[in-house]
Design an enzyme around this catalytic site. Structure first.
Site, PDB file in Angstrom:
ATOM      1  N   ARG A 221      40.699  47.921  35.965  1.00 15.17           N
ATOM      2  CA  ARG A 221      41.933  47.959  35.194  1.00 15.17           C
ATOM      3  C   ARG A 221      42.743  49.184  35.614  1.00 15.17           C
ATOM      4  O   ARG A 221      42.185  50.249  35.896  1.00 15.17           O
ATOM      5  CB  ARG A 221      41.646  48.020  33.688  1.00 15.17           C
ATOM      6  CG  ARG A 221      41.097  46.729  33.110  1.00 15.17           C
ATOM      7  CD  ARG A 221      42.156  45.634  33.089  1.00 15.17           C
ATOM      8  NE  ARG A 221      41.684  44.401  32.446  1.00 15.17           N
ATOM      9  CZ  ARG A 221      41.161  43.375  33.089  1.00 15.17           C
ATOM     10  NH1 ARG A 221      41.008  43.422  34.409  1.00 15.17           N
ATOM     11  NH2 ARG A 221      40.786  42.292  32.419  1.00 15.17           N
ATOM     12  N   HIS A 269      46.614  42.350  42.091  1.00 18.04           N
ATOM     13  CA  HIS A 269      45.623  41.887  41.111  1.00 18.04           C
ATOM     14  C   HIS A 269      45.024  40.536  41.516  1.00 18.04           C
ATOM     15  O   HIS A 269      45.006  39.575  40.745  1.00 18.04           O
ATOM     16  CB  HIS A 269      46.244  41.782  39.713  1.00 18.04           C
ATOM     17  CG  HIS A 269      45.240  41.908  38.605  1.00 18.04           C
ATOM     18  ND1 HIS A 269      45.531  42.510  37.406  1.00 18.04           N
ATOM     19  CD2 HIS A 269      43.935  41.528  38.513  1.00 18.04           C
ATOM     20  CE1 HIS A 269      44.471  42.475  36.614  1.00 18.04           C
ATOM     21  NE2 HIS A 269      43.486  41.882  37.280  1.00 18.04           N
TER      22      HIS A 269
END
Length: 306
Positions: A221, A269
């Site tokens: 993250r 991502h």
């Protein structure tokens, strides 16, 4: 049995069709405000209104690897949260991390730059023993990554909150072992869950403890990393570079330094994507097990946050 689907930025049609086929007899529908009560929910980044309107939910199936988007919400009182065990993400993450480690270790980026510039240079071979890789987080994804790296004969260290035993991996556990883990790692791979305890864990203090010429790979993250601290350590020479797949703001702002820094590889991502067919099959199996009164893997521990 009624199942509702509420997943942000996800094409709902194939999921609804797949869930209906895997769970014959179930009433499967896309959540809309004011929708009837459901027994089970398949979610990704649902709004608080969804939780408020579904107080009778028994189980929430989270289709991503992390549950951090659910933790700030007020969940239905009796609902349990179940994470996907893998759903095809572990092998993708192993591919991504091994590619990043090997690209750095073999200096492939430097070789490509030389070729584009008209040079034909050979960068001297490095010893794997000089590039111990530290994997932070030894859950399903982290364990697969650590063992994949060990297959390429890198020395591999692993750090987790609780003790883990993995073949070919030197394991460290608990907050008291973090400094020792960092001090014997030159490449750092972060695959930790995002919790209050791991927020901003990759900061100047922790990254400075890595071996000189360190390389950082963050595929967990964006909030794990203090961006300014990484940039300062790259500029100082202590960190050689980084591969980053996650960011505090996504999409990464056009003017962010990570987009153009020559020592940083940024990807949007994509390290490990949820695979729909595998996820649906796993959710169907877990619903069947829960209806038989059996326990299932991946149940969220609210105290730990994962």
């Amino acid at each position: 049995m009624k199942i509702t689907f509420c997943c942000a930025n996800t094409e709902s049609g194939p999921w609804l069709q797949g869930l209906a086929a895997a769970l014959p007899g179930a009433d499967v529908s896309l959540w809309q405000p004011g929708a009837p009560q459901a027994d089970y929910a398949v979610v990704w980044e649902p709004p608080q209104r969804f939780m408020d309107e579904q107080p009778g939910l028994e189980v929430l199936f989270n289709i991503g690897a992390g549950v951090d988007a659910l933790l700030p919400l007020r969940l239905p009182r009796a609902a349990r949260v179940v994470r996907l065990d893998d759903a095809g993400m572990a092998v993708q993450m192993a591919e991504y991390v091994c590619h990043a480690v090997i690209r750095h270790f073999r200096a492939f980026d430097a070789c490509a730059a030389d070729t584009r510039a008209g040079r034909w240079d050979c960068h001297g071979p490095r010893q794997r023993s000089d590039f111990p890789v530290g994997v932070m987080g030894l859950g399903v994804l982290g364990a697969r990554v650590a063992q994949a790296l060990a297959h390429f004969e890198f020395p591999v260290n692993g750090w987790s909150l609780s003790p883990k035993a993995l073949a070919g991996v030197r394991s460290f556990s608990g907050a008291g072992a973090l400094d020792a883990f960092l001090a014997c790692s030159r490449v750092l791979v972060n695959l930790l869950p995002l919790t209050p305890a791991t927020q901003a864990i990759l900061h100047r203090g922790t990254l400075s403890r890595l071996l000189p010429g360190a390389y950082v790979i963050n595929a967990a993250r964006g909030a794990h990393l203090v961006d300014e601290d990484l940039l300062a350590l790259i500029d100082s020479g202590h960190v050689a570079g980084a591969t980053l797949d996650v960011f505090r703001t996504e999409p990464l702002p056009a003017d962010h330094a990570f987009r153009t820094h020559p020592a940083i590889t940024a990807t949007p991502h994509i390290a490990a994507r949820t695979l729909r067919e595998e996820s649906i099959a796993q959710i169907a199996r877990k619903i069947a097990a829960l209806q038989r009164g059996e326990s299932v893997a991946g149940m969220l521990d609210p105290a730990q946050g994962y």
